[in-house]
Design an enzyme around this catalytic site. Structure first.
Site, PDB file in Angstrom:
ATOM      1  N   CYS A 149       0.842  -1.202   0.000  1.00 49.72           N
ATOM      2  CA  CYS A 149       0.000   0.000   0.000  1.00 49.72           C
ATOM      3  C   CYS A 149       0.879   1.255   0.000  1.00 49.72           C
ATOM      4  CB  CYS A 149      -0.913  -0.032   1.224  1.00 49.72           C
ATOM      5  SG  CYS A 149      -1.948   1.436   1.377  1.00 49.72           S
ATOM      6  N   CYS A 152      -0.438   4.123   2.122  1.00 49.02           N
ATOM      7  CA  CYS A 152      -0.249   3.903   3.566  1.00 49.02           C
ATOM      8  C   CYS A 152       1.210   4.118   3.975  1.00 49.02           C
ATOM      9  CB  CYS A 152      -0.625   2.473   3.939  1.00 49.02           C
ATOM     10  SG  CYS A 152      -2.105   1.868   3.141  1.00 49.02           S
ATOM     11  N   ASP A 153       2.122   3.580   3.209  1.00 50.04           N
ATOM     12  CA  ASP A 153       3.502   3.478   3.692  1.00 50.04           C
ATOM     13  C   ASP A 153       4.511   4.331   2.931  1.00 50.04           C
ATOM     14  OD1 ASP A 153       2.681   1.665   5.606  1.00 50.04           O
ATOM     15  OD2 ASP A 153       2.967  -0.060   4.297  1.00 50.04           O
TER      16      ASP A 153
END
Ligand SMILES: Cc1cc2nc3c(=O)[nH]c(=O)nc-3n(C[C@H](O)[C@H](O)[C@H](O)COP(=O)(O)OP(=O)(O)OC[C@H]3O[C@@H](n4cnc5c(N)ncnc54)[C@H](O)[C@@H]3O)c2cc1C
Length: 323
Positions: A149, A152-153
């Site tokens: 992701c 997300c990261d």
């Protein structure tokens, strides 16, 4: 960090449980949020946790984009809070995995390894799993440089070098997104051309931070505590090389965990459960929340939001049935 547990199949028939107002299948953000809403509406709510307790986000070291936590928190901390919040209003967590469902009868019948359950209303929050490379090092370094992701990261890779695995739309979109942070993004693709659409391809080509390794597959992800390099194989020549990177983002598709609903709920060609704007499925009394019905957003906040929507709808539907 993973909170997974393994459920053994007990011998003999599964004991039968009482009928619950609401059963939520899945203990990810969608499931816990749905349970928070239904239990707070005084509905007897059971959450069947599944093998991945806390869901996908429980495997990541930091969540920075969940509103209300400006300092960020770890994935396990977030799901522990979500669990406690639902339990505060009476939701109960059952450590079991549903192996079979019968939605042709009402109350709905669910068979797990531990017991058989009956539900007046059912919220399906079984999530999806990113398709894995299935190479050595991948599982051990997930959340330590291996990610599925970018949204997300990506932030954790400021001025770092990362690899993106895949050649479809999501791989290219995520590669472009990662250039906001990373100093260099290398797309590693097993073929000599991309599957992604032409407009996206030309945006990628115009981006000076993105490079390609064609006809190349990952054989192993290397690193002690975090990702340090990839062992790569050229598919035509067989040549093996080591490629230093700080992170590797894998975008080779997602698989919704919806096998047990095949033939019972309408799904699309990829297996995502079909739903309307109220999270209703093709069976009255069954709602879907989170990634099991969402191939597009794949975030904690969107999954949690769908959990709340499904729960509100379930509560209204049960009210309309009366006692
Ligand atoms: C490594 C990683 C990092 C991420 N980081 C972020 C981030 O920082 N921010 C963000 O917004 N999003 C992040 N995401 C995405 C986010 O985790 C997902 O969008 C979210 O968890 C989806 O929630 P969900 O409840 O729909 O499903 P999931 O989290 O997939 O949970 C599904 C649940 O269903 C259960 N289940 C499945 N099948 C069964 C069954 N047969 N019986 C019983 N239970 C079952 C599983 O055990 C699990 O508890 C990340 C994802 C990954 C993989």
């Amino acid at each position: 960090m993973s909170l997974q547990f393994t459920l053994g199949k007990p011998e003999g028939p599964a004991p039968v449980s009482e009928t619950h107002d609401v059963i939520v299948i899945g203990s990810g953000p969608a499931g816990y949020t749905a349970a928070l809403y239904t239990s707070r509406a005084h509905l007897d709510t059971l959450v069947i946790a599944g093998e991945a307790v806390g869901g996908q986000v429980a495997t990541t070291w930091e969540v920075d984009n969940y509103p209300g936590f400006p300092e960020g928190l770890t994935g396990p901390e977030l799901v522990e809070r979500l669990q406690k919040h639902s339990e505060r209003f009476g939701a109960r967590l059952e450590m079991d995995q549903v192996t079979n469902v019968d939605l042709s009868q009402h109350p709905f019948r669910l068979v797990g390894y531990a017991r058989t359950y009956f539900a007046r209303a059912l919220i399906v929050a079984v999530g999806a799993s990113p398709r894995k490379l299935d190479v050595p090092g991948e599982r051990r370094l997930t959340g330590r440089g291996v990610s599925y992701c970018g949204t997300c990261d990506g932030w954790f890779f400021q001025d770092k070098q990362v690899a993106v695995i895949g050649g479809g739309d999501s791989a290219l979109e995520e590669a472009l997104f990662l250039t906001r942070f990373a100093s260099k993004v290398t797309i590693i693709h097993r073929r000599d051309q991309l599957r992604a659409g032409p407009a996206l391809q030309s945006r990628v080509e115009r981006n000076g931070k993105i490079g390609y390794l064609w006809n190349t597959v990952v054989e192993e992800i290397l690193g002690e505590k975090t990702v340090q390099s990839l062992c790569l194989r050229h598919v035509n020549t067989g040549e093996i090389t080591e490629f230093p990177v700080d992170g590797v983002f894998v975008f080779i598709g997602h698989i919704p965990n919806t096998d047990i609903f095949q033939g019972q709920l309408d799904t699309d060609e990829l297996g995502y459960i079909k739903t309307d704007q109220h999270r209703r499925t093709s069976v009255a009394g069954v709602w879907v929340a989170g990634e099991a019905g969402d191939p597009h957003y794949r975030q904690v906040i969107t999954s949690a939001g769908m959990g709340a929507m499904a729960a509100i709808e379930a509560q209204r539907w049960l009210d309309s049935l009366g006692d």
